[in-house]
Scaffold this active site. Structure first.
Site, PDB file in Angstrom:
ATOM      1  N   TYR A 123      -4.558 -10.281 -20.961  1.00  0.00           N
ATOM      2  CA  TYR A 123      -3.481 -11.146 -20.451  1.00  0.00           C
ATOM      3  C   TYR A 123      -3.971 -12.588 -20.328  1.00  0.00           C
ATOM      4  CZ  TYR A 123       0.441  -8.049 -19.434  1.00  0.00           C
ATOM      5  OH  TYR A 123       1.533  -7.221 -19.545  1.00  0.00           O
ATOM      6  N   ALA A 172     -10.008  -6.264  -8.336  1.00  0.00           N
ATOM      7  CA  ALA A 172     -11.219  -5.699  -7.753  1.00  0.00           C
ATOM      8  C   ALA A 172     -11.837  -4.786  -8.799  1.00  0.00           C
ATOM      9  CB  ALA A 172     -10.870  -4.896  -6.508  1.00  0.00           C
ATOM     10  N   LYS A 194     -11.386   1.304 -14.066  1.00  0.00           N
ATOM     11  CA  LYS A 194     -11.834  -0.052 -13.740  1.00  0.00           C
ATOM     12  C   LYS A 194     -12.234  -0.818 -14.999  1.00  0.00           C
ATOM     13  CE  LYS A 194     -11.474  -0.141  -9.179  1.00  0.00           C
ATOM     14  NZ  LYS A 194     -10.658  -1.134  -8.465  1.00  0.00           N
ATOM     15  N   LYS A 225      -4.038   6.099 -12.611  1.00  0.00           N
ATOM     16  CA  LYS A 225      -2.767   5.379 -12.717  1.00  0.00           C
ATOM     17  C   LYS A 225      -2.812   4.005 -12.047  1.00  0.00           C
ATOM     18  CE  LYS A 225       1.195   7.745 -12.327  1.00  0.00           C
ATOM     19  NZ  LYS A 225       2.113   8.779 -11.786  1.00  0.00           N
ATOM     20  N   TYR A 235     -12.489   6.934 -12.239  1.00  0.00           N
ATOM     21  CA  TYR A 235     -12.593   5.639 -11.549  1.00  0.00           C
ATOM     22  C   TYR A 235     -13.236   4.595 -12.473  1.00  0.00           C
ATOM     23  CZ  TYR A 235     -13.915   2.344  -7.788  1.00  0.00           C
ATOM     24  OH  TYR A 235     -14.073   1.248  -6.973  1.00  0.00           O
ATOM     25  N   THR A 293     -20.358  -1.981  -0.425  1.00  0.00           N
ATOM     26  CA  THR A 293     -20.009  -2.843   0.707  1.00  0.00           C
ATOM     27  C   THR A 293     -19.747  -1.955   1.922  1.00  0.00           C
ATOM     28  OG1 THR A 293     -19.020  -4.427  -0.809  1.00  0.00           O
ATOM     29  CG2 THR A 293     -18.351  -4.600   1.486  1.00  0.00           C
ATOM     30  N   ASP A 301       4.055   2.188  -4.026  1.00  0.00           N
ATOM     31  CA  ASP A 301       3.026   2.601  -4.982  1.00  0.00           C
ATOM     32  C   ASP A 301       3.037   1.608  -6.152  1.00  0.00           C
ATOM     33  OD1 ASP A 301       1.499   3.783  -6.919  1.00  0.00           O
ATOM     34  OD2 ASP A 301       2.525   5.727  -6.876  1.00  0.00           O
ATOM     35  N   VAL A 302       1.949   0.859  -6.316  1.00  0.00           N
ATOM     36  CA  VAL A 302       1.909  -0.185  -7.362  1.00  0.00           C
ATOM     37  C   VAL A 302       1.945   0.391  -8.778  1.00  0.00           C
ATOM     38  CG1 VAL A 302       0.808  -2.089  -6.158  1.00  0.00           C
ATOM     39  CG2 VAL A 302      -0.609  -0.328  -7.136  1.00  0.00           C
ATOM     40  N   ASP A 358       0.868  -1.185   0.000  1.00  0.00           N
ATOM     41  CA  ASP A 358       0.000   0.000   0.000  1.00  0.00           C
ATOM     42  C   ASP A 358       0.900   1.228   0.000  1.00  0.00           C
ATOM     43  OD1 ASP A 358      -2.111   1.984   0.803  1.00  0.00           O
ATOM     44  OD2 ASP A 358      -3.265   0.161   1.158  1.00  0.00           O
TER      45      ASP A 358
END
Ligand code: UDP
Length: 328
Positions: free
Chosen positions: A160, A115, A150, A92, A146, A176, A57-58, A32
């Site tokens: 992939y 997700a 997604k 990003k 967003y 949720t 940062d991924v 994270d």
């Protein structure tokens, strides 16, 4: 021992996933950058031998030494206030971030789950929403950063899968709730409970006739685990079909908290979906899954969490920022 990488580990869902995989006997590597996540959500795991945390940062190149069996990409800002404050990071993490995760999964031979979200359906014209519905998204509205990230994330994950034969899973998560939601993220449940606890009026956006369907976090996590271990690469909705209007929801929170405050009405945010309810036929038949915790029980558990917060935590609020997002 199987090894799993969970991105967004310090977030609401990420922290519950870390707990679940630790409990199921995995070696869990949490990642994270703490931009919206909080270490407090996972600090109780730090003493465990089979939990590690990378502050990273991924969206930048990811290096994880050793084997990986599973990668769960759950890093992303996930509320309208966050998209407004950090739109570029939102784009990003859903594009560069997933690309890095996919590359890592390919190098390690790991199965990857992303997700995804009911936001891929936008403001839906089909109700309830089955996975076969393609959605109604405004790419240039405030939620576009967003929603489109997604949608791109689903597309590159599927590419992939077909081109590199990578094992992939796509979970479309509907609203949720539960312990560890951020009190100040602008989402309706922490907003209402926070207002009740601070003795403020509850702010309904619009006339309160818009609908949502709220799933308790433990049910969601169970659905995610089942999907991960299934053989289904296609998107699967996980959510609770028990639909309610936001006006009724405010009444439930007033009854739950016993607040003497009333509801006040504010303008509806741009592109706020009018209705949302998952069609979970696929999850029921494919995974034998359906939610078990009703809203009464789930709300009591969630309220107990919010009541345990300190005065300082209760007072932290970003609500002012939301005004920029309201239709004028
Ligand atoms: N909402 C509201 N008052 C608030 C915060 C949100 O009436 O203080 C409304 C919001 O406009 C939306 C619904 O509650 O119609 C759910 O909002 P949330 O941000 O929780 O989730 P999403 O819109 O992404 O489903």
């Amino acid at each position: 021992m199987k090894r799993v990488l969970i991105t967004g580990a310090a977030g609401f869902l990420g922290s519950h996933l870390c707990e679940r995989f630790v409990k199921d006997g995995y070696h869990v590597i949490g990642m994270d950058n703490l931009i919206t996540g909080r270490l407090k959500n996972i600090e109780h795991l730090f003493t465990l031998a089979h939990f590690e945390f990378y502050n990273h940062d991924v969206s930048k190149f990811i290096h994880v030494p050793g084997e990986l069996n599973y990668i769960l990409h759950f890093a992303s800002p996930a509320s309208p206030i966050d998209y407004l404050k950090i739109p570029i990071q939102t784009l990003k993490v859903g594009s560069l971030g997933i690309h890095n995760c996919l590359g890592l999964a390919k190098a390690k031979g790991a199965r990857l789950m992303i997700a995804s979200t009911s936001e891929v359906y936008g403001d839906p014209s089909v109700h309830p929403q089955p996975e076969s519905y393609w959605g109604n998204v405004n790419p240039v509205g405030p939620r576009g950063v967003y929603d489109e990230a997604k949608r791109f994330q689903e597309a590159i994950t599927m590419a992939y899968h077909t081109y590199h034969s990578l094992e992939t899973r796509i979970v479309r998560i509907f609203n949720t709730y539960g312990p560890r939601m951020r009190l100040n993220d602008g989402r309706v449940l922490p907003a209402f409970i926070g207002q009740a606890l601070r003795g403020e009026d509850l702010t309904i956006f619009g006339d309160g006739s818009q609908t949502r369907s709220f799933c308790y976090v433990d049910d969601l996590i169970e659905g995610i685990v089942r999907l991960l271990h299934s053989d289904c690469p296609d998107p699967v909705n996980i959510g609770n079909p028990d639909q309610i209007t936001i006006g009724q929801f405010a009444e439930e929170i007033i009854a739950l908290t016993g607040t003497n405050q009333k509801v006040i009405y504010k303008d509806l945010p741009i592109d706020d979906p009018k209705q949302r309810q998952p069609d979970i036929t696929k999850a029921r038949t494919l995974l034998g899954w359906e939610p078990k915790i009703d809203r009464k029980e789930g709300l009591q558990r969630t309220y107990a969490y919010f009541r345990s917060l300190s005065e300082d935590e209760l007072r932290q609020t970003d609500h002012n920022n939301f005004d920029q997002y309201i239709t004028k």
